[in-house]
Design a protein around this motif. Structure first.
Motif, short mmCIF file in Angstrom:
data_model
loop_
_atom_site.label_atom_id
_atom_site.label_comp_id
_atom_site.label_asym_id
_atom_site.label_seq_id
_atom_site.Cartn_x
_atom_site.Cartn_y
_atom_site.Cartn_z
N ILE A 109 0.81 -1.22 0.00
CA ILE A 109 0.00 0.00 0.00
C ILE A 109 0.84 1.26 0.00
O ILE A 109 0.36 2.31 -0.40
CB ILE A 109 -1.01 0.04 1.16
N ASP A 110 2.08 1.17 0.46
CA ASP A 110 3.01 2.30 0.40
C ASP A 110 2.39 3.56 0.99
O ASP A 110 2.30 4.60 0.33
CB ASP A 110 3.46 2.51 -1.05
N ARG A 111 1.94 3.46 2.24
CA ARG A 111 1.33 4.59 2.94
C ARG A 111 2.05 4.81 4.26
O ARG A 111 2.85 4.01 4.69
CB ARG A 111 -0.16 4.32 3.22
N GLY A 112 1.72 5.90 4.91
CA GLY A 112 2.32 6.21 6.19
C GLY A 112 1.91 5.24 7.28
O GLY A 112 0.97 4.45 7.12
N ALA A 113 2.61 5.34 8.40
CA ALA A 113 2.38 4.41 9.50
C ALA A 113 0.95 4.49 10.04
O ALA A 113 0.33 3.46 10.31
CB ALA A 113 3.38 4.68 10.62
N LYS A 114 0.42 5.69 10.18
CA LYS A 114 -0.94 5.84 10.73
C LYS A 114 -1.99 5.27 9.77
O LYS A 114 -2.90 4.56 10.20
CB LYS A 114 -1.23 7.30 11.04
N THR A 167 -4.41 2.01 10.45
CA THR A 167 -5.86 2.09 10.31
C THR A 167 -6.37 1.00 9.37
O THR A 167 -7.36 0.32 9.67
CB THR A 167 -6.28 3.48 9.79
N TYR A 168 -5.73 0.85 8.22
CA TYR A 168 -6.12 -0.19 7.27
C TYR A 168 -6.07 -1.57 7.93
O TYR A 168 -6.99 -2.37 7.79
CB TYR A 168 -5.21 -0.19 6.05
N LEU A 169 -4.98 -1.86 8.61
CA LEU A 169 -4.82 -3.17 9.23
C LEU A 169 -5.85 -3.41 10.33
O LEU A 169 -6.40 -4.51 10.43
CB LEU A 169 -3.40 -3.34 9.78
N ARG A 216 -8.47 -6.44 10.23
CA ARG A 216 -8.57 -7.39 11.35
C ARG A 216 -10.00 -7.44 11.90
O ARG A 216 -10.52 -8.51 12.23
CB ARG A 216 -7.57 -7.03 12.44
N SER A 217 -10.64 -6.29 11.98
CA SER A 217 -12.03 -6.26 12.44
C SER A 217 -12.94 -7.02 11.49
O SER A 217 -13.82 -7.77 11.92
CB SER A 217 -12.52 -4.81 12.57
N PHE A 218 -12.72 -6.84 10.21
CA PHE A 218 -13.52 -7.55 9.21
C PHE A 218 -13.29 -9.05 9.33
O PHE A 218 -14.24 -9.84 9.32
CB PHE A 218 -13.19 -7.04 7.81
#
Length: 82
Positions: A30-35, A39-41, A45-47
């Motif tokens: 995804i090459d995104r910032g840590a925050k 959030t994505y993870l 995990r919730s899903f």
């Protein structure tokens, strides 16, 4: 993830196949910032937890719609209790 890309919304990866290595790959891809990554993870995990709780091993588009409805109801309940 290949199954998702090959089959579109009809072939979402079964919950049992969501191994930790897929989460690691997801983080790299995804090459995104840590925050944002965190959030994505957390959302994934919730899903996955919702899938497991509902004994869904091969989610369909309808399952995703039901999950979205679940999230909406959860949010409404939180707002009502505040």
């Amino acid at each position: 993830m290949n199954e998702l890309m090959q089959n579109g919304t009809a072939g979402i990866i079964p919950a049992g196949d969501l191994q930790p290595v897929l989460f690691d790959d997801f983080i790299r891809f995804i090459d995104r910032g840590a925050k944002t990554t965190s959030t994505y993870l957390n959302n994934l995990r919730s899903f996955c937890a919702w899938l497991a709780y509902n004994a869904i091993s091969r989610p369909t588009r309808q399952d995703i719609i039901l999950y979205r409805q679940y999230l909406t109801e959860e949010e409404k309940a939180k707002l009502k209790n505040n």
